[in-house]
Design an enzyme around this catalytic site. Structure first.
Site, PDB file in Angstrom:
ATOM      1  N   HIS A  66       0.921  -1.330  -0.074  1.00 11.76           N
ATOM      2  CA  HIS A  66      -0.125  -0.049   0.041  1.00 11.76           C
ATOM      3  C   HIS A  66       0.830   1.190   0.024  1.00 11.76           C
ATOM      4  O   HIS A  66       1.530   1.557   0.870  1.00 11.76           O
ATOM      5  CB  HIS A  66      -1.036  -0.101   1.325  1.00 11.76           C
ATOM      6  CG  HIS A  66      -2.090  -0.996   1.233  1.00 11.76           C
ATOM      7  ND1 HIS A  66      -3.330  -0.304   1.149  1.00 11.76           N
ATOM      8  CD2 HIS A  66      -2.147  -2.282   0.772  1.00 11.76           C
ATOM      9  CE1 HIS A  66      -4.240  -1.345   0.720  1.00 11.76           C
ATOM     10  NE2 HIS A  66      -3.592  -2.549   0.540  1.00 11.76           N
TER      11      HIS A  66
ATOM     12  N   TYR B  13      -9.091   6.176   6.658  1.00  8.76           N
ATOM     13  CA  TYR B  13      -9.268   6.750   8.455  1.00  8.76           C
ATOM     14  C   TYR B  13     -10.280   7.768   8.100  1.00  8.76           C
ATOM     15  O   TYR B  13      -9.720   8.774   7.727  1.00  8.76           O
ATOM     16  CB  TYR B  13      -7.923   7.022   8.868  1.00  8.76           C
ATOM     17  CG  TYR B  13      -6.942   5.746   9.029  1.00  8.76           C
ATOM     18  CD1 TYR B  13      -6.209   5.256   7.923  1.00  8.76           C
ATOM     19  CD2 TYR B  13      -6.858   5.338   9.993  1.00  8.76           C
ATOM     20  CE1 TYR B  13      -5.427   4.305   8.166  1.00  8.76           C
ATOM     21  CE2 TYR B  13      -5.916   4.471  10.537  1.00  8.76           C
ATOM     22  CZ  TYR B  13      -5.263   3.967   9.414  1.00  8.76           C
ATOM     23  OH  TYR B  13      -4.266   2.838   9.754  1.00  8.76           O
TER      24      TYR B  13
ATOM     25  N   PRO C   7      -4.809   0.925  18.334  1.00  9.78           N
ATOM     26  CA  PRO C   7      -4.387   0.181  17.144  1.00  9.78           C
ATOM     27  C   PRO C   7      -4.433   1.127  15.835  1.00  9.78           C
ATOM     28  O   PRO C   7      -4.101   0.961  14.667  1.00  9.78           O
ATOM     29  CB  PRO C   7      -5.717  -0.690  16.637  1.00  9.78           C
ATOM     30  CG  PRO C   7      -6.632  -0.324  17.589  1.00  9.78           C
ATOM     31  CD  PRO C   7      -6.175   0.207  18.637  1.00  9.78           C
TER      32      PRO C   7
ATOM     33  N   LYS D 210       0.793   0.422  14.640  1.00  8.06           N
ATOM     34  CA  LYS D 210       2.039  -0.030  15.318  1.00  8.06           C
ATOM     35  C   LYS D 210       2.483  -1.162  16.139  1.00  8.06           C
ATOM     36  O   LYS D 210       3.503  -1.519  16.143  1.00  8.06           O
ATOM     37  CB  LYS D 210       2.626   1.070  15.967  1.00  8.06           C
ATOM     38  CG  LYS D 210       2.700   2.394  15.185  1.00  8.06           C
ATOM     39  CD  LYS D 210       4.278   2.558  14.696  1.00  8.06           C
ATOM     40  CE  LYS D 210       4.559   3.267  13.641  1.00  8.06           C
ATOM     41  NZ  LYS D 210       4.008   2.684  12.414  1.00  8.06           N
TER      42      LYS D 210
ATOM     43  N   TYR E 230       4.054   6.213   9.942  1.00  7.02           N
ATOM     44  CA  TYR E 230       3.188   5.173   9.522  1.00  7.02           C
ATOM     45  C   TYR E 230       4.034   4.181   8.984  1.00  7.02           C
ATOM     46  O   TYR E 230       3.852   3.096   9.206  1.00  7.02           O
ATOM     47  CB  TYR E 230       2.031   5.731   8.609  1.00  7.02           C
ATOM     48  CG  TYR E 230       0.847   4.624   8.340  1.00  7.02           C
ATOM     49  CD1 TYR E 230      -0.144   4.891   9.314  1.00  7.02           C
ATOM     50  CD2 TYR E 230       1.035   3.530   7.461  1.00  7.02           C
ATOM     51  CE1 TYR E 230      -1.204   4.118   9.184  1.00  7.02           C
ATOM     52  CE2 TYR E 230      -0.159   2.773   7.405  1.00  7.02           C
ATOM     53  CZ  TYR E 230      -1.338   2.976   8.093  1.00  7.02           C
ATOM     54  OH  TYR E 230      -2.291   2.264   8.199  1.00  7.02           O
TER      55      TYR E 230
HETATM   56  C1  PHB Z   1      -6.491  -3.719  10.334  1.00 10.71           C
HETATM   57  O1  PHB Z   1      -6.559  -4.101   8.878  1.00 10.71           O
HETATM   58  O2  PHB Z   1      -6.875  -4.701  10.910  1.00 10.71           O
HETATM   59  C2  PHB Z   1      -6.056  -2.462  10.502  1.00 10.71           C
HETATM   60  C3  PHB Z   1      -5.339  -1.618   9.588  1.00 10.71           C
HETATM   61  C4  PHB Z   1      -4.747  -0.477  10.068  1.00 10.71           C
HETATM   62  C5  PHB Z   1      -4.992  -0.093  11.517  1.00 10.71           C
HETATM   63  C6  PHB Z   1      -5.412  -0.918  12.251  1.00 10.71           C
HETATM   64  C7  PHB Z   1      -6.134  -2.077  12.139  1.00 10.71           C
HETATM   65  O3  PHB Z   1      -4.403   1.275  11.952  1.00 10.71           O
END
Ligand code: PHB
Length: 398
Positions: A74, A203, A292, A296, A384
């Site tokens: 990604h 997000y 989450p 990280k 990130y």
């Molecule tokens: C996930 O796909 O589980 C996931 C992706 C990004 C995040 C947290 C969880 O920041």
């Protein structure tokens, strides 16, 4: 009771414990990995999904791991707020990417690789305590899968046994022993059978609360929305779950499909007061937990292990103590940077219960400051995709 000798007793067959056994074996140091769970449990528990570039480069060196071949690269994420989407272009900003490759797949790969290399992995082995950690030969006691009590005499013990670590009290002196922060919200997570709704992760900060549109494969998707920590996972119908998610990503029509798993993830930040005492150290979630939002958790565990493996190689292999003595301080620098990033992403994107209109407008101002500034977007991309991994207090692996 069986009594066995090993050089490093690793408690926990998660990403941290398994990677550590690999790196130690490469340095010629034997270890045993003990985990109370079954192999099937470990390989089927749904956890995080995002790997930093440095994590993928490390996994690439282990035969049979599939992060790069089966995982998906990604090159950005989208931040959505006030009805607009803003792409953070990772390669354009920092020349790096992340990979979407679920943690249970990483574990499946690592377990297969360690077994193929003849690693001693004990599933169903419940560790009950660590004794005499301040002496030359600490001992790990527990009960094996068949009910037989065991004891391992080791040169070093590592607690890689997650947020409810059994090893942690030996290091910190008490079960909690650390800096804590609770958040007044949680994530409601779903897995559904549907095609992806977007090319990259979204997000989304919406007036109703946060949502994250993530992915797992061409046919399975992972999505989350902010909820109350006491939410009952069974209380909402599938239609209500879809309505909630849809309302939080205005501008995107989510591809819906049957929801086959739901869970509520509580948010907490934690850093243990101490990461090492004598011949016992903590890595990964045993040492720290992050919310989450910054993706990280697993990556931070891997960064701890890279440092600790090098330190143990120097100490147990060459009798040099500088790196092991510096382990906690060096690891904590990255841990606190990741704590900050995870807290920042969380606070910037979620609707705090009871937030005033001032709070809400200030938050939108913060998001705008980030996406409209080259420096802001670059900081986000740097954090990130992951800061360079370190092997010693001064050397960073670019
Ligand atoms: C996930 O796909 O589980 C996931 C992706 C990004 C995040 C947290 C969880 O920041």
């Amino acid at each position: 009771m069986t009594v066995e000798r090993t050089r490093v007793a690793i408690v926990g067959a998660g990403p941290a414990g398994l990677l550590l056994s690999h790196l130690l074996a490469e340095a010629g140091i034997d270890s045993v990995v003990l985990d109370t769970r079954s192999r099937t449990d470990i390989e089927s528990t749904i956890r995080a999904g995002i790997l930093e570039q440095g994590t993928v480069e490390l996994l690439d060196q282990i035969p049979g791991t599939r992060a790069r071949t089966v995982g998906h690269r990604h090159d950005g994420i989208e931040l959505r707020f006030a009805g607009e989407g803003h792409r953070i272009d990772f390669p354009g900003l920092v020349g790096r990417s992340v990979w979407l490759y679920p943690q249970h797949e990483v574990l499946t790969d690592l377990i297969a690789a360690r077994l193929a290399a003849g690693q001693d992995l004990r599933f169903g082995a419940t560790v009950t305590g660590v004794l005499e950690t301040e002496t030359e030969l600490p001992r790990v006691t527990g009960v094996a899968a068949d009910g037989t009590p065991f004891e391992f005499i080791a040169d070093f013990v590592v607690g890689a046994d997650g947020s409810r670590s059994v090893v942690r009290p030996t290091v910190t002196g008490s079960p909690s022993g650390g800096h804590f922060r609770e958040y007044p919200f949680a994530w409601f997570g779903i897995l559904c059978e549907a095609p992806p709704s977007a090319d990259e992760l979204i997000y989304s900060n919406s007036p109703e609360g946060f949502a994250l549109i993530s992915q797992r494969s061409e046919t399975v998707q992972r999505m989350y929305f902010q909820c109350d920590p006491d939410t009952d996972v069974a209380a909402m119908s599938e239609a209500q779950l879809w309505d909630t998610l849809q309302a939080r990503v205005p501008g995107t029509t989510l591809a819906e499909g049957p929801i086959f798993q739901r869970d509520v993830l509580r948010f907490r930040s934690f850093v243990a007061h101490e990461l090492r005492r004598g011949r016992t150290a903590l890595v990964g979630d045993a040492a720290h937990t992050v919310p989450p939002t910054g993706a990280k958790g697993m990556n931070l565990a891997i960064a701890d292990v890279v440092l600790l493996a090098r330190a143990l190689e120097d100490w147990l292999g060459r009798g040099r103590t500088e790196l092991i003595d510096a382990y906690a301080d060096t690891a904590l620098q990255r841990i606190w940077k990741a704590q900050h990033f995870s807290w920042w992403m969380t606070s910037m994107l979620h609707a705090a219960p009871g937030a005033s209109e001032f709070d809400r407008q200030r938050q939108l101002g913060e998001l705008r400051s980030v996406v409209e500034s080259d420096a802001g977007r670059r900081y986000l991309a740097e954090a990130y995709t992951g800061w360079p991994l370190q092997t010693s207090p001064t050397a960073a692996l670019g």
